[in-house]
Design an enzyme around this catalytic site. Sequence first.
Site, short mmCIF file in Angstrom:
data_model
loop_
_atom_site.label_atom_id
_atom_site.label_comp_id
_atom_site.label_asym_id
_atom_site.label_seq_id
_atom_site.Cartn_x
_atom_site.Cartn_y
_atom_site.Cartn_z
N HIS A 182 20.59 1.65 19.68
CA HIS A 182 19.65 1.14 18.66
C HIS A 182 20.02 -0.20 18.25
CE1 HIS A 182 17.52 1.97 14.94
NE2 HIS A 182 18.31 0.88 14.66
N GLU A 183 21.46 -0.48 17.98
CA GLU A 183 21.61 -1.82 17.47
C GLU A 183 21.61 -3.03 18.45
OE1 GLU A 183 21.92 -2.19 14.50
OE2 GLU A 183 22.29 -0.15 13.21
N HIS B 293 17.42 -3.83 18.84
CA HIS B 293 16.98 -4.65 17.95
C HIS B 293 17.34 -6.00 18.71
CE1 HIS B 293 16.24 -2.36 14.38
NE2 HIS B 293 17.39 -1.98 14.18
N GLU C 172 12.57 -0.40 13.38
CA GLU C 172 13.50 0.69 13.47
C GLU C 172 12.92 1.63 14.68
OE1 GLU C 172 16.29 0.51 12.64
OE2 GLU C 172 15.97 -1.22 11.05
ZN ZN Z 1 18.17 -0.50 13.10
#
Ligand code: ZN
Length: 750
Positions: free
Chosen positions: A473-474, A478, A531
């Site tokens: 995710h990070e 992103h 997100e």
């Molecule tokens: Zn995030």
Amino acid sequence: MLLIISWISLKEKPGEGSSCLKTEMVDSQYYLPNDIGISALDCREAFRLLSPKEQMYAHYLSRASWYGGLIVLIQTSPESANIYVLLQKMFRAQAPQQLEAAATAAGLSAEEYQAFLVYAAGLYANMGNYKSFGDTKFIPNLPKEKFKALVWESLAFKQSPGDMEALWGCCSESLYSLEDKQKQLGLGEKGISAYFSGNCCLEDAEFAQKFLDSKNLSAYNTRLFKTEIDGKRCYEVRLASAEKDNCAVEGKSEVCCGKHEFEDAVFSVKRGDYAFLMEKVCQNLEKAKDYAANDNQKRMLEEYSRSFTCGSVEAHKEGSRYWIKDKGPIVESYIGFIESYRDPFGSRGEFEGFVAVVNKAMSARFAQLVSSAEDLLPELPWPPAFEKDRFLKPDFTSLDVLTFAGSGIPAGINIPNYDDIRQTEGFKNVSLGNVLAVAYATQKDKLTFLEENDKDLYIKWKGPSFEVQVGLHELLGHGSGKLFVQDDKGKFNFDQTAVRNPETGELISSWYKGSETWDSKFSTIASSYEECRAECVGLYLCLNKEVLRIFGNEGGDAEEVVYVNWLNMVRAGLLGLEFYTPESKSWRQAHMQARFVILRVLLEAGEGLVGLKECMGADGRSDAVITLDRSKIYTVGKSAIQRFLCKLQVHKSTADVEGGRALYEGYSAVTADGTHNFLRLRETVLLRKEARKMFVQANTYIKDDAVELVEYEGSAAGLIQSFVERFPDDAEKVEAQLLEMTCMDSSCWC
Ligand code: ZN
């Protein structure tokens, strides 16, 4: 501000979102349930991997934080410090296990004694008798006479009956009171506040703000006390500082202590609020300085120390500037009067101090993921032209909390809060890994909406699957995807004669122009949409064998990690409904909205991939069960996420707000259609939501020139014990000082 990473970091307004509970059980929201989740905050591995010097630095910062954290007792309610001292005296004389015999003798049932322990744990964890999330009061779930009988039966009482009786007399009434004004924090008739004397109302707060502004004084580290002398309004502004009068290290300080005539009133600005505790904070910051890793840390500590010595917010700002410059430290910290959520007027900061350390082992796995980015990014479901020309590692640090002193622990933070510094010099984003891990690790009987078999798998594999999801995710979530831009000079960062929309096959016709950015274009949906994109990347790439191997998951284990990661996502989508407000048709939490959107996408994929059924629980109240067909993850599931993720990216890359909004808001809509009644499911989610967890934190001690970490079990008794052992050198002095500080308040009752 608090970075809202997970449901545990939300600051909610009193009563919000729990309408169905309120009518059913009027009083339950005013006590903590006996089976409330209490977990140890695990930072053993991260701490062990620190160098001895780093451990010393972390130790002294922790000491500073714990002393300062006690200030929150005085900031929360007039009775909090008295209750704290009463409990500390009881437990210092007898550990929870020993006090149990006294409880039996006093006629308490096992449940009542447990309720007493939970109350004590709650008071320590919130640093006061109001919940840090929601600001409502909590009282012990046992009769007042039983509580009193236990105090009288305790060893502490037998040792000094006079003191204990006086303490009980000071706090017992307000400890149990649920009068309307007592039920929540607030100003004037609306509630309780210890940032103001009890006779202050909104008008006083506004008037004082005007005065403070006129003197260029920040309210962050102050409290306000009002008196009337000969019919004239007199206000005392108390600044938190170790020095009581003149300040030797004031330097270029702007603090204007003394009396000031202002309109028809008199203001007197005084130093020395919480002086004893502020001095303890300074002493420990001074010691930490000897172990600082660099000059920024040293100068940061010097400025904080100056701020806490003479009550200067300017010095704290100066310290925060050095803090921002201290990029990616092994030991991260922040300390001071930071968040203003709990001042009913919103301008006075609550004290907090935290120390968190980089988990070097986890960071190593994240680094490996970054170095594999070149191979992994082409796997994502968009054409190469939609990917960045060069992978830039996003600014992300996952830290494990060693110490978080104050009223509660968020899952992440984004500080400093000083707007002028944020805009010109920046801020830091910190994700608190071990806090998040606890938030996900639930006891089996609290795992709502899952089948029995899934609950077992969830408990076993949640940790490893969580780590994979966070990393993806990070870093690749992103960190991936390109924005098409035409700069002010008309230059494109892509070939507008060749890049095509993968769905329509047409040349792309929109992009970001000049100073337009993702946030400025997508405004209200930007953060949740992003997100969602990052969460989808996690779901999608966790199916990759190489990714699983980097995180040490191979063979059958890897399959369980994948299953639980996907299962957790669909369950989180359902739980997300807690953060939807039907009245305004709006979402209050970006990540939870994102997960709900993903649940909708996977439900829409059909073919029995996700099952969501409403039912009646064993307790006769509405319930629901969510299931996932593991044999369809790699087929139906993967292709649904693939298509959706590609759409998200294309709208994002091409600045197509209209298309992106239609897509995202469509899936975000909480409706009752033929198949699923999400509005009714929301009621069920609210009905079954778990009380917020409490955390048990470790203590550090210096023994033979080395730092020793002592941990406690995740239970009410463990939490209590950690506080009993927190101030080994001067517990009695600290308690005496707390009582004195509380009695200085004009709102004091004793
Ligand atoms: Zn995030």
